[in-house]
Design an enzyme around this catalytic site. Structure first.
Site, short mmCIF file in Angstrom:
data_model
loop_
_atom_site.label_atom_id
_atom_site.label_comp_id
_atom_site.label_asym_id
_atom_site.label_seq_id
_atom_site.Cartn_x
_atom_site.Cartn_y
_atom_site.Cartn_z
N HIS A 69 -28.03 -15.36 25.39
CA HIS A 69 -26.91 -15.24 26.08
C HIS A 69 -26.05 -16.58 26.51
CE1 HIS A 69 -28.69 -11.38 26.42
NE2 HIS A 69 -28.07 -10.93 27.30
N HIS A 123 -4.11 3.23 -3.69
CA HIS A 123 -4.28 2.57 -1.91
C HIS A 123 -3.38 1.50 -1.77
CE1 HIS A 123 -6.17 1.33 1.61
NE2 HIS A 123 -6.47 0.12 1.03
N GLU A 169 -17.36 -4.36 24.72
CA GLU A 169 -16.37 -5.45 24.69
C GLU A 169 -15.47 -5.51 23.76
OE1 GLU A 169 -19.54 -5.73 24.16
OE2 GLU A 169 -20.45 -6.32 25.75
N HIS A 182 0.67 -1.18 -0.08
CA HIS A 182 0.03 -0.07 0.14
C HIS A 182 0.96 1.35 -0.04
CE1 HIS A 182 -2.42 -3.33 1.63
NE2 HIS A 182 -3.57 -2.53 1.29
#
Lengths: 738, 738
Positions: B542, B331, B479, B95
């Site tokens: 859950h 890129h 999280e 890149h």
């Protein structure tokens, strides 16, 4: 470039059961309240003055609130609160705090704003409601019961969180008719809602006519602090702003309490300012406990603004509980006998456990009457639409019925060994483009990797705020949000088959969304390219190793890894069929499809039919083999080469292509034993991924060739050699077993 | 409540190799530039006027730029550009666009602002640099080479992305000395950087004295559009604002190009306004290509502001390339021969491929001279600190050396069957608290589930903006960000052992961070409670099912599931040892630990020593058994009960506790065969998770009892019964095999 479908393909859906049911349910409806589409842009009069309807098919269906004073309304609100308290108490498990705080705003949404028919929860033009803060499920069950959903009877409220009940711990669309999406894992719901709203915007732009509006509905969401902390919600909200999803209205239950205590300890950002930065219309209702007018006005203003709306509604968690309100204690534990009694006294609630005052049923039954009228009116428009615009109606019918156009599979090509060998990501692009033409509800996109994932549908433009009728979605680098948005699209209409794409490694970023697809029967296609160390130079941060195993372990999802053109076609065929629930369990099953960056030849033995059976013999099918190679994807040709070398020494070798373990497990024992004869224990698996789990097919005496370490940065062929994924290694393993 | 350690525990680290190496490296340094800590609060004079140092140990070490005119500086900047171009061209992969656009800002950071010693990359008080946009790795390798890092020689630049090289496709801390964290998966780097900055703030508050500052460094980050789209970056940035990490300085390469094309197609939010909402100081440099003064002024202002800083720097991707700049083409693909030639001409670059003008080495060698001086000064302070504050110095030394205090294991208790049976999440809390006292670098927290995960260290307060010396981290419901922040902490100092916690199911939200820990040797402890259907009523959203298998499949990580108090102690012992690289591979290995919500008895046969071997016999170890039960966690007691029932019918049953597959795989064949004798094929696994993978230990003739479906909402014991995870089922399976 709006799609134009051939009549034969779209207008004759194969077996139109759902559409038939919907039509018959609608035929019994009477009366309607409407305003003309011109009127719909003016502020709607509210309160006790109902809008007079004009019975024109051009109209926007407008909902008006029932006649009721504040006292009656607060009686209904308290009924919602106490049903929730009682349900949680009886289960001795659950979350009463959110329902107690959100009862006022949810009452207003459900009884004064939302357009739905409790007696026909699947009416396509219903407003959608998503309780993103899914732990407050008793709120939604109470609302559903009081407004007359047949899926939630009073007895169901008493069975909250019990085995086999319709009222599980969190809202589950696959358990309870009328729940739109499954929530609980925070942030998923608001991201699903962005998908629901995007689906509406797309359908409205694609099918509405100047003289007939058949798609026109809002998506309402209640979300909490937790949802707003999760990164997925920011991803989805950024796209909602970018796409200008003006009919998405989110109410943020700003109660300042999370499980760890006051949000001050971890959440002090300016949420509304963030949403402003994301291009949303934001408002703040300072008293969400008692100020009904402020909430009504805010929702009215939200409906008028062309941007998605965030209404921060400050509430008291556990409102009414004298000792536990505004504390973490009321978040996730029953109020208990004493505090429930104190709350009854505090709110002057003289009714018994699970008792609903008859006048509350009357008041909230308004939704049924109004919903039935609205649906009847919509159905009249729809009948006229079908006559006047049969071609578009055929497409739309396919989308709302979920029936696949007959002959759709014929769009998938077959290949011979003479066809040029290609990377399966290129074959994938061929299939995506073919299916997008054959199936009206097929659309999707990539998380900023379209030119690498090869996921653009060349016949369509980009779904953007000003071109929402187009079908290429540009998700940006937002994998987690992408997955949940795609799931929302899948669950918006049974005929949508959304796909979403990134590098296979980045399933790690969106695993929760993929699991939610599997759990909630959203038939999303997860198109994952760059599927192994074969991608080469990008190195171990980009090379999946354990990912095939990790999805093989997940329930109700297909993990497909095809090895050439025919197998890619077969993978898509299996994925589409399973997305529609065509499998032994009869429920939609999403698919993860792993495609290669690198090229591979087309094999003579591959077939779509073989892929449908998961594992199948592609070489050496006759008679008992001395050794069986089992391989997938880019290692298929390597295994075939190894088999040929074994054969050159006079032994008999079979090659089994393992495209999909789950489909193989669906087969009967006779088929399984025909592919993997139990008495042939010399078995070698070859797959450029971890060997974990392969003992299932190679058995205790077999060997597995794979990658039980992280990858490395180097050209792909070098890595195959260095890591020992070679024909020579496969041959040597086979010879050691014979 | 700052911690006070006993001398015996902290001041005598067992085997202090790293500290010894650091000290000797430092002893040869001379000279320093300093300003007093009072002066440090004033705007520092910049440009060609160097600040005069005052040689007082109280001082903040201030960095001054080398004398150089703009022409010389741009020569250095173009050297960075062309080394990057040449490296990508030679690899034919990579890149170039980002390095070409970010060369100016990175030159300024590396040669005018950053405090580091290329000859001692691990100097504890160095400023940290994170290239969050990791695909631009050639930028960092070029900078490292030019400033004199021994790990990146000119030949290494020529080996970019090749097998065995020190210059892999993305920056990898475990391959290249001087890289702080591994980046590439977008957003991880900026989140790691939040961890690095939090670590600095913590250490500074905990160890600096009014008269001696031994911790005082900045964290610089370059991130791109992709990082800013990812939800993880918003999570981490929200915490950075909340914690007021004033020494975190992020430069946002606003080049408006992503892989899909112009960011207009998916990313139109107001990024700076969002960061403002998150509590950051924000600035915008409109010309990041040529306006060095504006960039300098912005970094100066960022250093002064007490909030974390976001500097949006608008650049041209591929700056200098006449035909490809400002396009997606530059890129992620080599410029190629022709465009490289055109770029040389355009930028008037008369040097050859990989040629570095000697004056550029001179100019950028400034970092070595200045860094050596700064480190020497710091070392003088550190020596004085050790004399004056020996107790704190002992703790700090443990943190910068990574050596565990001797006897730390003794803090972990043992249990007998007479001890009360508890949920392992409660045992986990006991261990966390014990280790936090025994190990100075042990700290962490939960994603808003502290009271459920049981992760509070009772002897400490909360790490907050005004109390950063404390050790309980409050991550909020974030999280993914939590995991990456914890990884940043782990990689900040070798003696840090961070833990982070949530429900086991939500590893799905943070899987990418967990994988990055495993890949990049960050010894983070992932404390995961509510580990199965046993959690009950919250239901399938859950309840983890496939999660144990999914981590067993991941390389270089331990998946531990203990079955009582002793095993929980053993799990922590193994996790800490592996976090420090005490394993056959000798590299840090993080751990995922799964703990139960529900209680279970302490068993007579369990032990820490057994856990260290992964699988071990807890019952029926004598002689050859007729059947072997293999179980983990909450199913251990069930298996023992089943074994006893088998024994009551006169047969011999063994129970093997399978706490950790990876540790078992580390053992020799003799041990493995002693636990699982090959000639005993009657084997039954019992685990409340999917059975995928269990064929490895039960073999082709064994049976597995598990949960190969999603869970359901009901009380835990009901689910065990309905899903057939029972003693009766285990006994029946065993009987069918004997």
């Amino acid at each position: 470039m709006p799609t134009v479908m051939s009549k034969s393909c779209v207008l004759a859906p194969a077996g139109c059961q759902h559409a038939a049911r919907v039509s018959s349910a609608r035929s019994s409806l009477r009366g309607a309240r409407l305003v003309s589409s011109r009127q719909a842009f003016r502020p709607a009069a509210r309160g006790i003055i109902a809008i007079r309807a004009q019975a024109a098919p051009t109209a926007t269906i407008e909902i008006a609130p029932p006649k009721a004073g504040e006292e009656e309304i607060f009686k209904a609100i308290n009924t919602i609160r106490f049903l929730s308290i009682d349900g949680v108490n009886k289960a001795n498990s659950g979350h009463p705090g959110l329902p107690m705080g959100c009862a006022p705003m949810s009452y207003l949404i459900w009884n004064e704003f939302m357009k739905y028919n409790p007696k026909d929860p699947m009416w396509p033009d219903r407003d959608r409601f998503v309780l993103s803060a899914g732990h407050g499920s008793m709120l939604q069950y109470s609302l559903m019961h009081l407004t007359g959903f047949e899926s939630v009877q009073l007895d169901d409220l008493k069975q909250f969180r019990q085995w086999g009940s319709k009222t599980p711990g969190h809202p589950e669309n696959f358990e309870t008719k009328g729940i739109e999406v499954t929530t609980g894992p925070l942030g998923q719901g608001i991201a699903n809602a962005v998908g629901l709203a995007a689906a509406e915007k797309h359908l409205a732009a694609r099918f509405n006519k100047d003289d007939m509006k058949i798609v026109d509905h809002y998506t309402y969401v209640i979300l909490g602090d937790g949802c707003n902390m999760e990164g997925i919600s920011n991803e989805a909200a950024s796209l909602a702003g970018h796409w200008e999803l003006g009919k998405l209205i989110a109410l943020y239950d700003d109660n300042k309490i999370s499980i760890d205590g006051h949000t001050e300890i971890s959440f002090t950002e300016d949420v509304n300012k963030r949403f402003e930065a994301l291009g949303w219309h934001v408002q703040h209702v300072k008293d969400g406990n008692t100020d009904l007018s402020a909430m009504r006005n805010a929702i009215e203003a939200a409906k008028k603004d062309p941007r998605p709306s965030m209404i921060k509604v400050s509430t008291l968690i556990g409102y009414g509980s004298p000792n536990k309100a505004d504390t973490h204690d009321v978040h996730g534990a029953p109020l208990g006998k004493d505090e429930t009694a104190a709350t009854r006294e505090n709110l002057k609630w003289n009714y018994g456990e699970f008792e609903v005052p008859p006048e509350v049923y009357d008041l909230m039954g308004h939704a049924q009457k109004q919903g039935a009228e609205a649906e009847k009116k919509w159905d009249e428009t729809w009948q006229q639409y079908k006559s006047k615009y049969p071609e578009e109606a055929g497409e739309y019918e396919s989308i709302i019925s979920g029936d696949l156009p007959s002959g759709w599979e014929d769009a998938l090509p077959t290949f011979t060994p003479e066809d040029k060998g290609l990377a399966t990501r290129l074959h994938s692009q061929t299939m995506l483009n073919a299916l997008a033409t054959a199936i009206p509800g097929f659309w999707g996109g990539s998380a900023d990797l379209a030119p690498s994932n090869m996921t653009l549908m060349k016949q369509f433009g980009d779904f953007q705020k000003d071109t929402p009728q187009e079908r290429n979605l540009r998700f940006g680098v937002r994998e987690h949000g992408m997955g949940a948005i795609a799931n929302g699209i899948a669950l918006h209409s049974p005929g949508f088959i959304p796909y979403c794409a990134t590098f296979f490694i980045f399933t790690d970023y969106m695993r929760a969304s993929i699991r939610m697809a599997a759990l909630s029967h959203a038939g999303t296609l997860f198109v994952m390219t760059h599927d192994s160390i074969g991608l080469g130079e990008d190195g171990p941060t980009h090379q999946p190793v354990e990912h095939l195993a990790s999805f093989r372990a997940m329930p109700n999802i297909l993990m497909l890894r095809p090895g050439d053109g025919n197998e890619t076609a077969g993978a898509y065929q299996a994925a589409v069929l399973n997305a529609k629930g065509k499998n032994p369990d009869g429920v939609p099953r999403p698919s993860v499809m792993a495609f290669s960056r690198q090229g591979m030849p087309n094999q003579p033995g591959t077939s779509k039919e073989g892929v449908m059976k998961g594992l199948y013999t592609v070489h050496g099918g006759d008679g008992k083999p001395d050794v069986i190679f089992i391989a997938s994807g880019s290692e298929l040709c390597l295994a075939i080469d190894a088999a040929k070398e074994i054969e050159s020494s006079g032994k008999k070798a079979r090659v089994v292509s393992a495209v999909c373990w789950e489909l193989f497990e669906d087969q009967d024992e006779a088929y399984k034993n025909s592919v993997l004869p139990p008495d042939v224990t010399a078995r070698v698996s070859v797959e450029a991924g971890c060997t974990f789990g392969w003992e299932r097919y190679v058995g205790s005496k077999g060997k597995s060739i794979g990658v039980d370490r992280f990858g490395a940065s180097a050209p792909g062929p070098t890595l195959y050699k260095e890591f020992g994924i070679t024909k020579e290694a496969a041959v040597a393993a086979a010879q050691s077993l014979m």
